[in-house]
Design a protein around this motif. Structure first.
Motif, PDB file in Angstrom:
ATOM      1  N   LEU A 196      10.473  13.262  -6.018  1.00 17.89           N
ATOM      2  CA  LEU A 196      10.691  12.937  -4.583  1.00 17.89           C
ATOM      3  C   LEU A 196       9.577  11.802  -3.955  1.00 17.89           C
ATOM      4  O   LEU A 196      10.148  10.672  -3.232  1.00 17.89           O
ATOM      5  N   PHE A 197       8.428  11.957  -4.486  1.00 18.96           N
ATOM      6  CA  PHE A 197       7.495  10.799  -4.038  1.00 18.96           C
ATOM      7  C   PHE A 197       7.982   9.404  -5.077  1.00 18.96           C
ATOM      8  O   PHE A 197       7.661   8.382  -4.353  1.00 18.96           O
ATOM      9  N   VAL A 198       8.644   9.622  -6.008  1.00 12.31           N
ATOM     10  CA  VAL A 198       8.726   8.446  -6.940  1.00 12.31           C
ATOM     11  C   VAL A 198       9.983   7.965  -5.972  1.00 12.31           C
ATOM     12  O   VAL A 198      10.039   6.482  -5.894  1.00 12.31           O
ATOM     13  N   VAL A 199      10.949   8.708  -5.432  1.00  9.46           N
ATOM     14  CA  VAL A 199      12.121   8.098  -4.748  1.00  9.46           C
ATOM     15  C   VAL A 199      11.465   7.242  -3.444  1.00  9.46           C
ATOM     16  O   VAL A 199      12.011   6.015  -3.068  1.00  9.46           O
ATOM     17  N   LEU A 200      10.414   7.743  -2.859  1.00  9.59           N
ATOM     18  CA  LEU A 200       9.997   7.009  -1.737  1.00  9.59           C
ATOM     19  C   LEU A 200       9.214   5.638  -2.199  1.00  9.59           C
ATOM     20  O   LEU A 200       9.180   4.643  -1.378  1.00  9.59           O
ATOM     21  N   ALA A 201       8.491   5.680  -3.345  1.00  6.48           N
ATOM     22  CA  ALA A 201       7.832   4.795  -3.926  1.00  6.48           C
ATOM     23  C   ALA A 201       9.044   3.459  -4.074  1.00  6.48           C
ATOM     24  O   ALA A 201       8.939   2.242  -3.842  1.00  6.48           O
ATOM     25  N   ALA A 202      10.185   4.253  -4.618  1.00  8.00           N
ATOM     26  CA  ALA A 202      11.256   2.962  -4.911  1.00  8.00           C
ATOM     27  C   ALA A 202      11.959   2.452  -3.802  1.00  8.00           C
ATOM     28  O   ALA A 202      12.240   1.395  -3.561  1.00  8.00           O
ATOM     29  N   ALA A 203      11.869   3.489  -2.695  1.00  3.51           N
ATOM     30  CA  ALA A 203      12.269   2.633  -1.170  1.00  3.51           C
ATOM     31  C   ALA A 203      11.360   1.641  -0.933  1.00  3.51           C
ATOM     32  O   ALA A 203      11.828   0.690  -0.177  1.00  3.51           O
ATOM     33  N   GLY A 204      10.222   2.083  -0.898  1.00  4.30           N
ATOM     34  CA  GLY A 204       9.329   1.061  -0.426  1.00  4.30           C
ATOM     35  C   GLY A 204       9.284  -0.048  -1.163  1.00  4.30           C
ATOM     36  O   GLY A 204       9.368  -1.159  -0.525  1.00  4.30           O
TER      37      GLY A 204
ATOM     38  N   LEU B 287      10.116  -3.836   0.322  1.00 12.33           N
ATOM     39  CA  LEU B 287       9.129  -4.953   0.056  1.00 12.33           C
ATOM     40  C   LEU B 287       9.783  -6.418  -0.579  1.00 12.33           C
ATOM     41  O   LEU B 287       9.737  -7.405   0.043  1.00 12.33           O
ATOM     42  N   VAL B 288      10.747  -6.086  -1.190  1.00 12.62           N
ATOM     43  CA  VAL B 288      11.439  -7.218  -1.633  1.00 12.62           C
ATOM     44  C   VAL B 288      12.303  -7.839  -0.571  1.00 12.62           C
ATOM     45  O   VAL B 288      12.263  -8.910  -0.362  1.00 12.62           O
ATOM     46  N   VAL B 289      13.026  -6.876   0.116  1.00  9.79           N
ATOM     47  CA  VAL B 289      13.794  -7.346   1.231  1.00  9.79           C
ATOM     48  C   VAL B 289      12.979  -8.279   2.339  1.00  9.79           C
ATOM     49  O   VAL B 289      13.340  -9.157   3.008  1.00  9.79           O
ATOM     50  N   ALA B 290      11.733  -7.719   2.567  1.00 11.94           N
ATOM     51  CA  ALA B 290      10.720  -8.148   3.481  1.00 11.94           C
ATOM     52  C   ALA B 290      10.496  -9.525   2.787  1.00 11.94           C
ATOM     53  O   ALA B 290      10.245 -10.497   3.780  1.00 11.94           O
ATOM     54  N   LEU B 291       9.898  -9.727   1.794  1.00 13.00           N
ATOM     55  CA  LEU B 291       9.568 -10.900   1.287  1.00 13.00           C
ATOM     56  C   LEU B 291      10.437 -12.054   1.499  1.00 13.00           C
ATOM     57  O   LEU B 291      10.220 -13.130   1.747  1.00 13.00           O
ATOM     58  N   VAL B 292      11.616 -11.644   1.403  1.00 14.10           N
ATOM     59  CA  VAL B 292      12.920 -12.735   1.430  1.00 14.10           C
ATOM     60  C   VAL B 292      13.376 -13.101   2.858  1.00 14.10           C
ATOM     61  O   VAL B 292      13.531 -14.116   3.177  1.00 14.10           O
ATOM     62  N   ALA B 293      13.345 -11.758   3.450  1.00 16.25           N
ATOM     63  CA  ALA B 293      14.116 -12.006   4.751  1.00 16.25           C
ATOM     64  C   ALA B 293      13.185 -11.892   6.069  1.00 16.25           C
ATOM     65  O   ALA B 293      13.911 -11.742   7.178  1.00 16.25           O
ATOM     66  N   PHE B 294      12.018 -11.492   6.089  1.00 22.60           N
ATOM     67  CA  PHE B 294      11.483 -11.357   7.067  1.00 22.60           C
ATOM     68  C   PHE B 294      10.219 -12.469   7.549  1.00 22.60           C
ATOM     69  O   PHE B 294       9.217 -12.596   6.878  1.00 22.60           O
TER      70      PHE B 294
ATOM     71  N   ALA C  78       0.720  -1.206   0.061  1.00 18.37           N
ATOM     72  CA  ALA C  78       0.178  -0.077  -0.106  1.00 18.37           C
ATOM     73  C   ALA C  78       0.918   1.205  -0.194  1.00 18.37           C
ATOM     74  O   ALA C  78       0.762   2.352  -0.819  1.00 18.37           O
ATOM     75  N   TYR C  79       2.047   1.218   0.537  1.00 14.88           N
ATOM     76  CA  TYR C  79       2.879   2.183   0.731  1.00 14.88           C
ATOM     77  C   TYR C  79       3.246   2.548  -0.627  1.00 14.88           C
ATOM     78  O   TYR C  79       3.503   3.669  -0.877  1.00 14.88           O
ATOM     79  N   VAL C  80       3.899   1.593  -1.228  1.00 13.65           N
ATOM     80  CA  VAL C  80       4.436   1.799  -2.704  1.00 13.65           C
ATOM     81  C   VAL C  80       3.703   2.420  -3.678  1.00 13.65           C
ATOM     82  O   VAL C  80       3.527   3.297  -4.467  1.00 13.65           O
ATOM     83  N   ALA C  81       2.228   1.854  -3.438  1.00 18.33           N
ATOM     84  CA  ALA C  81       1.125   2.327  -4.476  1.00 18.33           C
ATOM     85  C   ALA C  81       0.663   3.647  -4.034  1.00 18.33           C
ATOM     86  O   ALA C  81       0.529   4.706  -5.173  1.00 18.33           O
ATOM     87  N   THR C  82       0.513   4.123  -2.843  1.00 20.84           N
ATOM     88  CA  THR C  82       0.290   5.531  -2.489  1.00 20.84           C
ATOM     89  C   THR C  82       1.243   6.510  -2.682  1.00 20.84           C
ATOM     90  O   THR C  82       1.047   7.564  -3.134  1.00 20.84           O
TER      91      THR C  82
END
Length: 423
Positions: free
Chosen positions: A176-184, A188-195, A94-98
């Motif tokens: 700047l919001f694109v940067v936030l989306a990219a960070a999210g 997300l990728v890290v969480a999918l693998v490592a959380f 949801a963070y990436v989408a918004t």
């Protein structure tokens, strides 16, 4: 009061990436602060580009702050019932989408709505980080972990505006919001693998919304818990008042250049980080309530200094030291207060964390605008708001927490499997 001997062990999650988990949890805490202030350097350009009034454009900040408070209140109980991993992944998506929606918003009204939802999603990261930390840590390790959360939060407060200012030289506010989306997306990728899932199914709450209501009642009937979260709410009200008013005081009244303001802000943020780290160590090795009292007193000295500066003419150095003491005092109280609030409820860590976060951001959101009620030409409102907030924080802890569980540090001995609600 000497603290009891505390186990300094961590109960690692049964997952091959368990060693990565602490770093990932710390990373999740930057969602909220970065979302709130990364784009602030571009706010004037955003206002002009969307043809909005300044007061309306500032609602994009308020909307995110309100979303952060509400998001934590919702995500905590959901994570207690359904587990941490699933709720976190939904929140990050949801963070990436918004964030992407913010970047392409054609009107300020749509941007305000998107920012609210972005705040909701960002609140998920904060509450999951605190709750998952309670799932896997105990005793001294738990206090140290909450100290690191405070340090990372202070680092995000430094990096956000500075990074936003640098990025704004090569991109506009939409970028700047694109940067936030990219960070999210990266998280997300890290969480999918490592959380991993840190809350096993046999330790989750059941019973739907009715049980959630009962859990809230249990928490709110605990004087120590209520005292801890009210204390933090008032302390963060003072902190948000400082964040809201410092730029007007230092630049508008004392005439600091933007570079000078950045140096002063960096000094105060460094004090926030250092004191957050030291508070975690002191609470673990010495005393949880003692560390909390020292932090409250330090913040009180800073608030009184600001009040005196508002009543009389004082040198710039007095104001900067007062702001440093205020920020450092708030940071010193955060690890012990968070520990007191969450340590007694291992199976309600998400719900307890959500109430703590909601009160922090909610009180902060109410206090921030109060600083500007008398205009930008005086420090007095900042001094009044911070003195009242810190005084109320002290009263909340002394009245609600100080007279119950007389040996307050002994709550740190609570067995992870001995939840007072579900045992």
């Amino acid at each position: 009061m000497p603290a009891p001997a505390l186990p300094a062990t961590v109960a690692p999650a049964p997952h091959r990436f368990a060693r990565v988990l602490p770093a990932l949890l710390l990373l999740l805490t930057v969602f909220g602060p970065i979302s709130m202030d990364l784009y602030l350097p571009a706010l004037p350009a955003l206002t002009a580009d969307l043809g909005a009034a300044t007061s309306v454009a500032q609602l994009t900040v308020t909307a995110c702050l309100v979303g952060l408070a509400v998001g934590q209140l919702v995500a905590g109980p959901l994570s207690d019932r359904f587990g941490r991993r699933g709720v976190l992944l939904v929140g990050v998506v949801a963070y990436v989408a918004t964030s992407t929606l913010c970047a392409v918003s054609p009107t300020v009204e749509l941007l305000i709505g998107a920012r609210f939802v972005q705040g909701l999603a960002g609140g998920v990261g904060i509450v999951i980080a605190q709750a998952a930390g309670r799932d896997v840590y105990d005793g001294g390790a738990l206090i140290r972990f909450y100290g690191r959360l405070t340090v990372v939060g202070g680092l995000a407060a430094i990096v956000g505006p500075l990074l936003g200012g640098q990025l704004n030289t090569v991109t506009d506010w939409r970028g700047l919001f694109v940067v936030l989306a990219a960070a999210g997306a990266t998280i997300l990728v890290v969480a999918l693998v490592a959380f991993p899932e840190t809350l096993p199914a046999d330790r989750r709450t059941v019973g739907g919304f009715a049980q959630t209501g009962r859990d809230f009642r249990v928490l709110l009937s605990d004087r120590v818990f209520v005292g801890a979260i009210l204390h933090q709410g008032f302390m963060y009200a003072a902190l948000f008042a400082y964040l809201s008013g410092a730029t007007f005081v230092l630049q508008g009244i004392y005439g600091l250049s933007p570079q000078g303001y950045a140096l002063a802000f960096g000094l105060n943020s460094a004090g926030f980080m250092v004191c957050g780290f030291l508070a975690g160590r002191a609470a673990e090795r010495w005393s949880v309530p003692g560390t909390l009292a020292i932090g409250t007193g330090l913040a009180g000295l800073g608030a009184v200094g600001l009040l005196v500066s508002g009543l009389t003419t004082t040198p710039l150095g007095v104001v900067i030291v007062s702001l440093l003491a205020l920020a450092s005092g708030v940071a010193t109280t955060s690890p012990p207060a968070t520990t007191l609030a969450l340590v007694g409820y291992p199976r309600l860590a998400g719900t307890a964390s959500s109430l703590l976060g909601m009160v922090r951001f909610g009180f902060g959101g109410v206090a921030a605008p109060l600083v500007g009620l008398a205009g930008a030409a005086t420090i007095l409102p900042l001094g009044l708001v911070t003195v009242v907030a810190v005084a109320l924080a002290a009263v909340a802890f002394l009245v609600l927490a100080g007279r119950s569980r007389a040996a307050a540090p002994t709550v740190l001995r609570v067995d992870l499997d001995a939840d007072p609600v579900h045992s």
